[in-house]
Write a protein that holds these residues in place. Sequence first.
Motif, PDB file in Angstrom:
ATOM      1  N   ASN A   7      34.011  52.474  89.585  1.00  0.00           N
ATOM      2  CA  ASN A   7      33.475  53.836  89.572  1.00  0.00           C
ATOM      3  C   ASN A   7      31.949  53.822  89.585  1.00  0.00           C
ATOM      4  OD1 ASN A   7      36.140  54.508  89.268  1.00  0.00           O
ATOM      5  ND2 ASN A   7      35.961  55.180  87.146  1.00  0.00           N
ATOM      6  N   GLY A  51      29.309  61.883  93.601  1.00  0.00           N
ATOM      7  CA  GLY A  51      29.096  61.371  92.257  1.00  0.00           C
ATOM      8  C   GLY A  51      29.686  62.259  91.179  1.00  0.00           C
ATOM      9  N   PHE A  52      29.719  63.565  91.422  1.00  0.00           N
ATOM     10  CA  PHE A  52      30.317  64.487  90.451  1.00  0.00           C
ATOM     11  C   PHE A  52      31.775  64.124  90.180  1.00  0.00           C
ATOM     12  CE2 PHE A  52      32.868  68.326  89.688  1.00  0.00           C
ATOM     13  CZ  PHE A  52      32.297  68.770  88.509  1.00  0.00           C
ATOM     14  N   TYR A  53      32.471  63.670  91.191  1.00  0.00           N
ATOM     15  CA  TYR A  53      33.887  63.327  91.068  1.00  0.00           C
ATOM     16  C   TYR A  53      34.112  61.861  90.703  1.00  0.00           C
ATOM     17  CZ  TYR A  53      34.721  67.731  93.537  1.00  0.00           C
ATOM     18  OH  TYR A  53      34.755  69.060  93.894  1.00  0.00           O
ATOM     19  N   ASN A  54      33.154  61.016  91.037  1.00  0.00           N
ATOM     20  CA  ASN A  54      33.375  59.575  90.903  1.00  0.00           C
ATOM     21  C   ASN A  54      32.608  58.936  89.752  1.00  0.00           C
ATOM     22  OD1 ASN A  54      32.387  56.576  92.052  1.00  0.00           O
ATOM     23  ND2 ASN A  54      34.562  57.027  92.350  1.00  0.00           N
ATOM     24  N   LEU A  65      25.492  62.829  96.008  1.00  0.00           N
ATOM     25  CA  LEU A  65      25.419  63.528  94.726  1.00  0.00           C
ATOM     26  C   LEU A  65      26.705  64.302  94.451  1.00  0.00           C
ATOM     27  CD1 LEU A  65      21.745  64.894  94.819  1.00  0.00           C
ATOM     28  CD2 LEU A  65      22.649  63.063  93.365  1.00  0.00           C
ATOM     29  N   VAL A  66      27.227  64.969  95.477  1.00  0.00           N
ATOM     30  CA  VAL A  66      28.488  65.696  95.317  1.00  0.00           C
ATOM     31  C   VAL A  66      29.619  64.720  95.014  1.00  0.00           C
ATOM     32  CG1 VAL A  66      30.207  67.145  96.479  1.00  0.00           C
ATOM     33  CG2 VAL A  66      27.765  67.599  96.799  1.00  0.00           C
ATOM     34  N   SER A  85      34.479  69.065  99.369  1.00  0.00           N
ATOM     35  CA  SER A  85      34.998  68.091  98.402  1.00  0.00           C
ATOM     36  C   SER A  85      36.131  68.687  97.581  1.00  0.00           C
ATOM     37  CB  SER A  85      33.869  67.615  97.474  1.00  0.00           C
ATOM     38  OG  SER A  85      33.366  68.686  96.697  1.00  0.00           O
ATOM     39  N   ARG A 131      32.362  58.813  86.652  1.00  0.00           N
ATOM     40  CA  ARG A 131      33.074  59.173  85.429  1.00  0.00           C
ATOM     41  C   ARG A 131      33.812  57.942  84.910  1.00  0.00           C
ATOM     42  NH1 ARG A 131      35.050  64.874  85.500  1.00  0.00           N
ATOM     43  NH2 ARG A 131      33.944  66.006  87.165  1.00  0.00           N
ATOM     44  N   SER A 183      25.393  64.472  99.933  1.00  0.00           N
ATOM     45  CA  SER A 183      26.829  64.149  99.918  1.00  0.00           C
ATOM     46  C   SER A 183      27.141  63.115  98.843  1.00  0.00           C
ATOM     47  CB  SER A 183      27.283  63.640 101.298  1.00  0.00           C
ATOM     48  OG  SER A 183      26.759  62.353 101.586  1.00  0.00           O
ATOM     49  N   ILE A 226      30.098  70.891  98.686  1.00  0.00           N
ATOM     50  CA  ILE A 226      30.815  71.176  97.439  1.00  0.00           C
ATOM     51  C   ILE A 226      32.185  71.766  97.749  1.00  0.00           C
ATOM     52  CG2 ILE A 226      30.840  72.658  95.392  1.00  0.00           C
ATOM     53  CD1 ILE A 226      27.781  72.315  95.275  1.00  0.00           C
TER      54      ILE A 226
END
Length: 324
Positions: A137, A177-180, A174-175, A15, A182, A172, A12
């Motif tokens: 995305n 995915g938080f940014y991508n 999942l982390v 990233s 969307r 990694s 986290i």
Amino acid sequence: MEKNIIVLCILIVASFVYLKLANKFNIVDKPNERSSHTKVTIRGGGIIFPIAILLFFFLNDFQYPFFVLGLILISFVSFLDDIYTLSSRIRFPFQIIAVLLILYQVDCPIVPLYYSIPLLVLGVGFINMFNFMDGINGITGIYSLVVLSGMYFVNLNEQIVSNDLIVFSGLSLLVFGFYNFRKKALFFAGDIGSIAIGMLIFFIGVLFTLHLESPIFLLLVLIYGVDTACTMLYRILYTNESILDPHRHHIYQKLVDVYKISHLKVSMIFGGLQLVVNFIILKTYKLDVSIQLLVSFGLILFFAILYVFLFKLIEKKVKVNNAK
């Protein structure tokens, strides 16, 4: 569990730091006529994938050193490609070296040449497939998580590879995915991300296939494989483009461009289809090889026909749109 939490926290932070540094140093992907996005976006966010594998390496007694060496080597070159856009003549030799290191790591014989050359071609093609398919995305994150989940459940029973390698890589994703994952991504995986995750899945897939003598594990990337292979055949047979040039002929791209389905819905469709295939693999990988081959052939044929059907529908839709 404690180790997983520590790794998750490190990823986290990594990233977040990368997002700030990439923005400062202008490591961005600018839209062009072949892009699926419309605004400048940070690229190279997939750098957290090799970071996760390095964390695994240092926290698990330096397991799989040749694989890790190959992955870090190709990740470095791929990151340079994200920044400077390197020629394929520069990238391919390093990809070959990375695949050779994987084959050495899994004790796969690389002599005589008629045996090793097809394996090298398969390996280089495999890791580039993940790069080709990283165009909207969510697709890299969702699809790779689905593939790794299938590997994880097999590995729970068979213990072929360290579970931490799969779990850390999943964290990694999942982390990332938080940014991508969307409507408007904060960053893209870039070549470093797609190539690194392709290397990881190739490595684990080869281990599974060799140790269990189960060819059906090749289907762990069936949906990506059919889209990539059929699209390459289309370009070779019906266009004058080089197969190495960027393009927008993949089915996932056409579903977004022609049918205006959102990136995230298309990504979930691809992940969902692979999830169904994973379920079939889990039910059949212990059966006789002849049955596995029969099931594999049937699934490949089914999805190849589905590809052709969708492609024809899309062509018809394009003609209707152009006639208006």
